[in-house]
Design a protein around this motif. Structure first.
Motif, PDB file in Angstrom:
ATOM      1  N   ASN A  93     -11.228 -12.606 -27.399  1.00 43.26           N
ATOM      2  CA  ASN A  93     -11.596 -12.996 -26.029  1.00 43.26           C
ATOM      3  C   ASN A  93     -10.901 -12.119 -24.970  1.00 43.26           C
ATOM      4  OD1 ASN A  93     -13.314 -15.379 -26.592  1.00 43.26           O
ATOM      5  ND2 ASN A  93     -11.424 -16.194 -27.469  1.00 43.26           N
ATOM      6  N   ILE A  94     -10.855 -10.820 -25.231  1.00 41.99           N
ATOM      7  CA  ILE A  94     -10.260  -9.870 -24.287  1.00 41.99           C
ATOM      8  C   ILE A  94     -11.356  -9.355 -23.355  1.00 41.99           C
ATOM      9  CG2 ILE A  94      -9.120  -7.634 -24.079  1.00 41.99           C
ATOM     10  CD1 ILE A  94      -7.898  -8.165 -26.883  1.00 41.99           C
ATOM     11  N   ASP A  95     -11.107  -9.435 -22.057  1.00 42.27           N
ATOM     12  CA  ASP A  95     -12.080  -8.963 -21.075  1.00 42.27           C
ATOM     13  C   ASP A  95     -11.887  -7.498 -20.728  1.00 42.27           C
ATOM     14  OD1 ASP A  95     -13.457 -11.478 -20.601  1.00 42.27           O
ATOM     15  OD2 ASP A  95     -11.607 -12.148 -19.639  1.00 42.27           O
ATOM     16  N   MET A  96     -10.630  -7.048 -20.712  1.00 47.88           N
ATOM     17  CA  MET A  96     -10.304  -5.653 -20.413  1.00 47.88           C
ATOM     18  C   MET A  96      -9.105  -5.242 -21.251  1.00 47.88           C
ATOM     19  SD  MET A  96     -10.688  -5.668 -16.275  1.00 47.88           S
ATOM     20  CE  MET A  96      -9.821  -7.229 -16.236  1.00 47.88           C
ATOM     21  N   LEU A  97      -9.099  -3.972 -21.674  1.00 48.46           N
ATOM     22  CA  LEU A  97      -8.016  -3.467 -22.524  1.00 48.46           C
ATOM     23  C   LEU A  97      -7.750  -2.009 -22.181  1.00 48.46           C
ATOM     24  CD1 LEU A  97      -7.481  -3.982 -26.308  1.00 48.46           C
ATOM     25  CD2 LEU A  97      -7.675  -1.652 -25.426  1.00 48.46           C
ATOM     26  N   SER A  98      -6.476  -1.673 -22.015  1.00 53.15           N
ATOM     27  CA  SER A  98      -6.058  -0.299 -21.713  1.00 53.15           C
ATOM     28  C   SER A  98      -5.497   0.372 -22.958  1.00 53.15           C
ATOM     29  CB  SER A  98      -4.963  -0.289 -20.636  1.00 53.15           C
ATOM     30  OG  SER A  98      -5.379  -0.957 -19.477  1.00 53.15           O
ATOM     31  N   HIS A 102     -12.671  -9.748  -6.675  1.00 49.36           N
ATOM     32  CA  HIS A 102     -12.748 -11.214  -6.798  1.00 49.36           C
ATOM     33  C   HIS A 102     -11.813 -11.948  -5.846  1.00 49.36           C
ATOM     34  CE1 HIS A 102     -15.316 -10.993 -10.397  1.00 49.36           C
ATOM     35  NE2 HIS A 102     -14.650  -9.876 -10.640  1.00 49.36           N
ATOM     36  N   LYS A 103     -11.394 -11.276  -4.772  1.00 46.35           N
ATOM     37  CA  LYS A 103     -10.445 -11.910  -3.858  1.00 46.35           C
ATOM     38  C   LYS A 103     -11.059 -13.096  -3.114  1.00 46.35           C
ATOM     39  CE  LYS A 103     -11.225  -8.326  -0.338  1.00 46.35           C
ATOM     40  NZ  LYS A 103     -10.562  -7.265   0.444  1.00 46.35           N
ATOM     41  N   GLU A 104     -12.401 -13.168  -3.085  1.00 49.13           N
ATOM     42  CA  GLU A 104     -13.016 -14.330  -2.443  1.00 49.13           C
ATOM     43  C   GLU A 104     -12.805 -15.603  -3.273  1.00 49.13           C
ATOM     44  OE1 GLU A 104     -15.861 -13.080  -5.479  1.00 49.13           O
ATOM     45  OE2 GLU A 104     -14.736 -11.952  -3.966  1.00 49.13           O
ATOM     46  N   LYS A 105     -12.580 -15.431  -4.575  1.00 51.68           N
ATOM     47  CA  LYS A 105     -12.325 -16.589  -5.445  1.00 51.68           C
ATOM     48  C   LYS A 105     -10.867 -17.024  -5.367  1.00 51.68           C
ATOM     49  CE  LYS A 105     -11.901 -18.258 -10.120  1.00 51.68           C
ATOM     50  NZ  LYS A 105     -11.636 -17.915 -11.519  1.00 51.68           N
ATOM     51  N   GLY A 106      -9.964 -16.054  -5.328  1.00 48.45           N
ATOM     52  CA  GLY A 106      -8.538 -16.385  -5.301  1.00 48.45           C
ATOM     53  C   GLY A 106      -7.684 -15.147  -5.202  1.00 48.45           C
ATOM     54  N   ASN A 107      -6.394 -15.362  -5.002  1.00 49.95           N
ATOM     55  CA  ASN A 107      -5.474 -14.224  -4.827  1.00 49.95           C
ATOM     56  C   ASN A 107      -4.278 -14.313  -5.766  1.00 49.95           C
ATOM     57  OD1 ASN A 107      -4.113 -16.369  -3.685  1.00 49.95           O
ATOM     58  ND2 ASN A 107      -3.265 -15.183  -1.995  1.00 49.95           N
ATOM     59  N   LYS A 132     -17.586  -7.876 -12.959  1.00 47.48           N
ATOM     60  CA  LYS A 132     -17.622  -7.202 -11.663  1.00 47.48           C
ATOM     61  C   LYS A 132     -16.231  -6.650 -11.374  1.00 47.48           C
ATOM     62  CE  LYS A 132     -18.063  -8.482  -6.797  1.00 47.48           C
ATOM     63  NZ  LYS A 132     -18.143  -9.678  -5.919  1.00 47.48           N
ATOM     64  N   ILE A 133     -16.156  -5.331 -11.160  1.00 54.60           N
ATOM     65  CA  ILE A 133     -14.862  -4.684 -10.923  1.00 54.60           C
ATOM     66  C   ILE A 133     -15.062  -3.521  -9.965  1.00 54.60           C
ATOM     67  CG2 ILE A 133     -15.146  -3.264 -13.009  1.00 54.60           C
ATOM     68  CD1 ILE A 133     -12.078  -3.358 -13.343  1.00 54.60           C
ATOM     69  N   HIS A 134     -14.170  -3.373  -9.007  1.00 55.70           N
ATOM     70  CA  HIS A 134     -14.248  -2.253  -8.073  1.00 55.70           C
ATOM     71  C   HIS A 134     -13.776  -0.969  -8.743  1.00 55.70           C
ATOM     72  CE1 HIS A 134     -14.328  -4.449  -3.913  1.00 55.70           C
ATOM     73  NE2 HIS A 134     -15.293  -4.851  -4.720  1.00 55.70           N
ATOM     74  N   ASN A 135     -14.292   0.155  -8.280  1.00 50.95           N
ATOM     75  CA  ASN A 135     -13.830   1.452  -8.778  1.00 50.95           C
ATOM     76  C   ASN A 135     -12.440   1.768  -8.240  1.00 50.95           C
ATOM     77  OD1 ASN A 135     -16.311   1.626  -9.954  1.00 50.95           O
ATOM     78  ND2 ASN A 135     -17.047   3.340  -8.731  1.00 50.95           N
ATOM     79  N   LEU A 136     -11.689   2.511  -9.028  1.00 52.80           N
ATOM     80  CA  LEU A 136     -10.382   2.995  -8.591  1.00 52.80           C
ATOM     81  C   LEU A 136     -10.493   4.417  -8.048  1.00 52.80           C
ATOM     82  CD1 LEU A 136      -7.270   2.421  -8.533  1.00 52.80           C
ATOM     83  CD2 LEU A 136      -7.164   3.573 -10.757  1.00 52.80           C
ATOM     84  N   ALA A 139     -21.044   5.974 -13.018  1.00 52.97           N
ATOM     85  CA  ALA A 139     -20.700   5.789 -11.600  1.00 52.97           C
ATOM     86  C   ALA A 139     -19.509   4.861 -11.394  1.00 52.97           C
ATOM     87  CB  ALA A 139     -21.902   5.278 -10.806  1.00 52.97           C
ATOM     88  N   ARG A 140     -18.682   4.716 -12.434  1.00 51.84           N
ATOM     89  CA  ARG A 140     -17.524   3.823 -12.304  1.00 51.84           C
ATOM     90  C   ARG A 140     -16.195   4.569 -12.225  1.00 51.84           C
ATOM     91  NH1 ARG A 140     -17.877  -1.964 -15.444  1.00 51.84           N
ATOM     92  NH2 ARG A 140     -19.109  -2.962 -13.817  1.00 51.84           N
ATOM     93  N   ARG A 141     -16.160   5.817 -12.693  1.00 49.41           N
ATOM     94  CA  ARG A 141     -14.903   6.575 -12.648  1.00 49.41           C
ATOM     95  C   ARG A 141     -15.240   8.026 -12.352  1.00 49.41           C
ATOM     96  NH1 ARG A 141     -11.417  10.863 -14.403  1.00 49.41           N
ATOM     97  NH2 ARG A 141      -9.279  10.061 -14.441  1.00 49.41           N
ATOM     98  N   ALA A 142     -15.074   8.420 -11.097  1.00 48.67           N
ATOM     99  CA  ALA A 142     -15.471   9.761 -10.666  1.00 48.67           C
ATOM    100  C   ALA A 142     -14.525  10.824 -11.211  1.00 48.67           C
ATOM    101  CB  ALA A 142     -15.493   9.819  -9.147  1.00 48.67           C
ATOM    102  N   GLY A 143     -15.038  12.063 -11.242  1.00 47.55           N
ATOM    103  CA  GLY A 143     -14.251  13.207 -11.695  1.00 47.55           C
ATOM    104  C   GLY A 143     -14.855  13.828 -12.932  1.00 47.55           C
ATOM    105  N   THR A 144     -14.937  15.158 -12.946  1.00 44.97           N
ATOM    106  CA  THR A 144     -15.456  15.841 -14.134  1.00 44.97           C
ATOM    107  C   THR A 144     -14.635  15.463 -15.349  1.00 44.97           C
ATOM    108  OG1 THR A 144     -16.209  17.693 -12.787  1.00 44.97           O
ATOM    109  CG2 THR A 144     -15.939  18.103 -15.147  1.00 44.97           C
TER     110      THR A 144
END
Length: 396
Positions: free
Chosen positions: A195-200, A88-93, A222-226, A235-240
């Motif tokens: 209203n939590i969008d992401m949680l670890s 989302h860097k096109e929206k802001g930093n 929309k989130i890039h893979n790490l 297809a969002r987190r590679a590795g067996t």
């Protein structure tokens, strides 16, 4: 003769419960197939992962498609911050966090700031370790893309007003991530209501195995893979997949959720007994909030005129396992960044002791600690020039 051991560092890690281990074992040697393969033993491992995903989703009131397994809480934190920042860097930093976050958040923010030009706002906290909602509102700009604020602090137990933070972020159309590694299994969590969008989260904090965690990502974000490679985790987190670990995490979070109220009532009773007993020692200060604003198993105090590292060594000699702060920084000689953020001067912050209790803690353990700590503190003060000067000044 074996030395008595009293474990009071559950915030650092927990033991793996027998019920959890029992469910894990077949996935080491019986159902060992790669979940990406198509034969029957692999179908068994894939089914086990699906069951674990359902269990995690149920505990958070999320949908199963929103749960992604990771290698732990730190990976989940890194993914949330870097994934949103780059997508989302096109929206802001601009990213907002707090001064008392775990280093998995703080160091990731430093990385984004230093190498990718992101601007980070670190919110202050009050003397209890709680942020100001007004400060948060005022910090959000049209360049803000993410707010990351931990649910419950690993050092002083402060629980943030997560639902209110989520409402502000939703109103301002900013993504909200929370590091809930310490909160899961200790606090009721509903990602939709809050209203939590992401949680670890991490398995080893809730009587599950180490090396496995999860990131909840709200559907549609929309989130890039790490981690890049194969097509695992949709297809969002590679590795067996760490099948046995994922199975253990699923079982652990199910047990924690089913037992939440009973678990909390017992821990709060023991916690408060421990706090009240420690505060009877002269020149002792409780760090963090009281009551419901504090994680049920967290105790953090400062003893003036002495060093926390010395306390830990003497406690260890008596079989008491404790900490002076986060397990990830326990080798550091610097005072806790959390204690400095709540306004403690360096010389007092150095005398901190964190005792965190859990399912294995008994009332006898609490009594034992309360018998040993006062004598240790007094012995160290008797050797302290600071205390000697204070006493002589008091006598004048």
């Amino acid at each position: 003769m074996n030395k008595k051991v009293v474990y009071m560092d559950y915030a650092a890690t927990t033991y793996t419960k027998p019920e959890v281990l029992e469910e894990m074992i077949p996935y080491f040697n019986q159902y060992f197939g790669n979940p990406s393969s198509i034969y029957s033993i692999s179908r068994e491992t894939k089914k086990a992962i699906d069951i674990a995903r359902d269990r995690v989703a149920k505990a958070l009131n999320a949908d199963r498609s929103e749960i992604y397994f990771t290698g732990g809480g730190s990976e989940a934190d890194n993914w949330a911050l870097k994934g949103i920042a780059f997508a989302h860097k096109e929206k802001g930093n601009h990213i907002i966090t707090t001064k008392i976050e775990h280093h998995a958040i703080l160091h990731t923010c430093e990385y984004l700031e230093k190498y990718h030009g992101f601007e980070i706002t670190y919110l202050d906290v009050n003397e209890e370790g709680i942020i100001s909602l007004e400060d948060l509102k005022n910090a959000i700009t049209d360049k803000t893309i993410l707010v990351s604020i931990m649910f419950g602090n690993n050092e002083i137990g402060a629980i943030q007003p997560i639902k209110e933070i989520g409402a502000i972020c939703k109103e301002k159309k900013v993504f909200f991530h929370t590091d809930a590694v310490q909160a899961v299994g200790n606090v009721a969590i509903d990602v939709k209501d809050m209203n939590i969008d992401m949680l670890s989260l991490a398995g080893h904090k809730i009587y599950g195995p180490k090396g496995v965690g999860a990131l909840y990502i709200k559907k549609g974000i929309k989130i890039h893979n790490l981690v890049h490679g194969g097509g695992q985790e949709k297809a969002r987190r590679a590795g067996t997949e760490n099948v046995a670990g994922i199975v253990g995490l699923g079982k652990a979070i199910e047990l924690a959720s089913d037992n939440l109220d009973t678990h909390n009532r017992r821990l709060v009773e023991l916690r408060d007994k421990l706090i009240n007993g420690l505060l009877e020692i002269p020149y002792t200060k409780l760090n963090g909030p009281t009551g419901e604003k504090r994680l049920p198993g967290n105790v953090n105090v400062c003893f003036k005129f002495i060093e926390g590292e010395s306390i830990l060594l003497m406690l260890d000699a008596m079989g008491i396992c404790a900490s002076s702060g986060s397990a990830c920084t326990s080798g550091s000689l610097d005072p806790s960044h959390v204690l400095l953020a709540i306004g403690l001067p360096h010389e007092i912050a150095h005398g901190s002791l964190r005792l965190s209790i859990g399912d294995g803690t008994t009332e006898e353990d609490v009594v034992y600690v309360l018998e040993k700590v006062p004598a240790i503190v007094q012995r160290l003060r008797d050797m302290s020039p600071l205390y000697d000067e204070f006493v002589k000044g008091d006598e004048k």
